[in-house]
Design a protein around this motif. Sequence first.
Motif, short mmCIF file in Angstrom:
data_model
loop_
_atom_site.label_atom_id
_atom_site.label_comp_id
_atom_site.label_asym_id
_atom_site.label_seq_id
_atom_site.Cartn_x
_atom_site.Cartn_y
_atom_site.Cartn_z
N VAL A 206 0.84 -1.19 0.00
CA VAL A 206 0.00 0.00 0.00
C VAL A 206 0.88 1.25 0.00
O VAL A 206 2.01 1.23 0.49
N ARG B 288 -5.79 3.59 2.56
CA ARG B 288 -6.78 2.53 2.40
C ARG B 288 -6.42 1.36 3.31
O ARG B 288 -5.35 1.31 3.90
N HIS B 289 -7.37 0.42 3.42
CA HIS B 289 -7.14 -0.73 4.27
C HIS B 289 -5.95 -1.55 3.75
O HIS B 289 -5.92 -1.92 2.58
N GLN C 188 -6.49 0.36 9.47
CA GLN C 188 -7.52 1.00 8.66
C GLN C 188 -7.04 2.37 8.23
O GLN C 188 -6.08 2.91 8.81
N PRO C 189 -7.70 2.97 7.23
CA PRO C 189 -7.26 4.29 6.76
C PRO C 189 -7.27 5.32 7.88
O PRO C 189 -8.10 5.29 8.78
#
Length: 721
Positions: A677, A694-695, A713-714
Amino acid sequence: MKIKPEVRWISLWLVLTAAACPGGRMGGDATRFSFRGAPGADAWVNTCIRRFFTNRVDEGATYALEYQAIADSWLHDAFMGGRLIQERKRTRLLDTPLSVEGYVSAQQHISSSQDDGWPFPVWPQVPGETGYEGTTFGWHFYDQPQEWEIVLRHHVNPAPGSPPFLGKGARAAWELTDLDDHGLDAGRHAWTLAPAGKLPTLTGPEEVKLDAFNCPYIQIRMKAAGLRDACMDWRRAGDEDWSASRRMYFRPETTPHSATTGMRHAELPLHRHPAWTGTIERIRFRFPEIAQDRPFFIRSIFTHWDTRHLVNNAIYIKAAWEHFRWTGDLDFLRVMLPRMRRALRFMMDEGHARELNHIRCTWPGHDGRPGFTVHDDGSKTPHPGHGKGGSYWDLLPFGWDDLYTTTHYYAALRAMAELEEAADAHPGWAIPDGFAAFDPAALRTHAAAVKETVNRKFWDREDGRFVGCIDRDGVAHDYGFTFVNLEAIHYGIATEPHAERIMTWIEGDRIVEGDTATGEDIYAYRLAPRATTRRNIDWYTFSWFSPEVNPFGGQIQDGGAVLGFSFYDIMSRIRTLGADNAWTRLMEIRAWDEEVQAYGGYRKYYAEGRGGTTLQGGGTAGGIGIDFEFTESSMLAAVVPLGFMGLQPDGDTLHIEPRLPEACPAMRVRNLRYRGVPLDITVAPGRAAVELPRHPPKPIRITLGETTRVLTQPGIARFSR
C-alpha cells in the motif's frame, strides 16, 4: 595469434548493453518527495528518480540485484516490462539460477566462457607475443561468430601456422571414429554428425597443446538425442596411451543461455580431477550411448577459466532481504528462504569463512595476484590465468583474502539473522525450517567474529584505511579503494574509529602519502568520489594488459567515478559525519547535475570535454559511469528515505529514525510503497506522521523511538518522542 592491444574484453559487455531496451514507466501516483527549507531540492530528487528509472537498461545480472532492490523496493506506481517493479524483481529473484551446491549464477550475457560466471575473459585473451597457443584453445564450428562473440570476431586472422579455430578449419582439425560428417549447418551454427558405429568418438588435433592450469574447464555445446555416459579423455605430456584414470563424464544440460545457442551445454570441471595437470597433449570425446538413427550437432568446444563470482551469493541474499522487508511477501519468503540458506552455506564453505572468519576464495586463478609483472624497463611478463576478477570491479583481481566479498558476506549474515529471527518469532508464517535453518544468535556471533578479523587483518594503520585484498603470497593491495572503504562503513563492518579515520581521508582532510589524488581532487568529478585514489598500472587481471594507455581517471577502476556509488558515500557520511555533512555532499551532486542538464545532458557534456574525462556506456569505455549499464544510478535518491528520513523496515516493523539536516528540517514522502500500500510519511525532529489511504492487506506496525502504532484501517498516525 597475437592479441591486439586495442581489443578489449569490455566490448562484449558494452555492445550488448547498448542494444538493451529501457522499459521503465512511472504513473501519476508515483513516489515523490517534498522538503521544507530547501527550495528545488525535492524537485531535483523526484526528477532523478524518474530519469534513472524510465531510462534504465533492463539489467538482470546478479551484480545489479541489490542495487535495484535498494532503489526500487519502496517505489509506488512504477512499472517495467508492463509489470510492477516489485513483481518483476520478485520473479527475477525466484528465477535466479542456483546450482545444486548453492552457487548463485552471475546471470550475465552469454559468451565463449563459463555460463554461470562472468562473460570474460574468453580463451583467446591470453596476453603476450605468442598469444594463446599452448595455453588455451577453442573450436567453433561455424563461419561467422555472433555479436556476443565479438572477441572471436577480432581474431579471424591468426598468425601463420596457428591452428584453425573457426568454421571449416576447426571441423577439419578433428578426427572422427564411428562418425559420419554431414558438414556445417549454417542455420544452427553447428557441425552436423551422425553415429556410424558402436563407439562414436571425436579426437582433437595433436598440434594443439593445453595448459591444465589455464584450462580448468572445457565446455562443449551440443544437441543430441539419447546421449548418456558421454565422457572426455585426455593425454598429458609423457602419457603413452589413453586411460580411464584420465576421464571425466558429462551430460549436456539446458542452461539459461541455451536459448541463444540452440544447444545444451556441458562444463567439465577438470580442475577437480587429480590427473588434470601439466601439459595436455590431446583430448577426445566419446559418445557410447547416443541415438544411432539420428544426427547430432556440436556448436563449439572450448576451454575457459573459472569466472565465477563468490560475492553473487551475498548480493542475492541481501537483495531478497531488501525485497521482503519492504513487501512482507510471505509466499516469496517461503520459497526464497531455503534458497538463501543454501546460498549462504555455500559461501561459508567455499569461502572458508567458518574457519577463517573472512572470505578466502581459492578457486582456480582467484589468487589475488596480478595478471602480469611490470619490470623497471616497462616490459611485462604475463601470468595468464592469475588475478581473476571476483566482482563488479572485474578488472581488479580481488581474490584469495578478499575484503570486498567479506564485507558483503558480513552484510548477508546480518540479513539472514534478521530473517531467521523473524521466522522464529512468527510460527504462523509457516516458513520451512528443519535442519537447514540457521540459529540467528549463531549468525550474529559469527558476524561479530568476522568484523573483528576484518578490522585487524585488513586495516592499514599507516594509511588509515582498509586494503582491498591480500593475495596468496601475503601481499596486501591498496590503491585507495574508496568503494571498499565506504561500503565497509555502510554495512557496519568498519569499527567507529576506523570509519571516522576513513572519512578524514575521503573528505580530503588527511593526505595519504603515495596517493595520486588527494584533498579536493578525490572529488574532481563532483558526482562521486574517485573509485581509487592511487594510480594503478600493475594490479589487474591478466586480460587487461595495457592499463597505462588510459590516463588516471580515464578508466572507472583507476581513478574514475560512478554516480550510483554516491549512495554509499552519503549513507556513510550520515552515519559518521552527520546529516549536515551528508546533505552538503548531496547538494554538491545536485549542482553538478543541474549544470550537466543545462548543457544538454550527460552524453553531450562528457563528449565535449566538459567533465574532465570520458563517459562509459552505450558502446564506449571511459572514466565516468552514469547511464546505460550503470543502473545503480537509481540508488542515489534512496539516500532520502533510507538515510535522511530513516525509514528502515526489519521484516516485521517499519522503523522511523530521522536524521535531518538543519537546511531541511522536515521531509515528506507521498506514495511510499510498503506492504503493498502507498503511505504518506512526514518526518521532523522528534516527530512523524504516517497517513494510510486505504485498508492494508495485513496490519502495518510502525515505530518511532519508543512509540509504536499498528495501522489496520485508513487514517493518520502521529508519533512523537
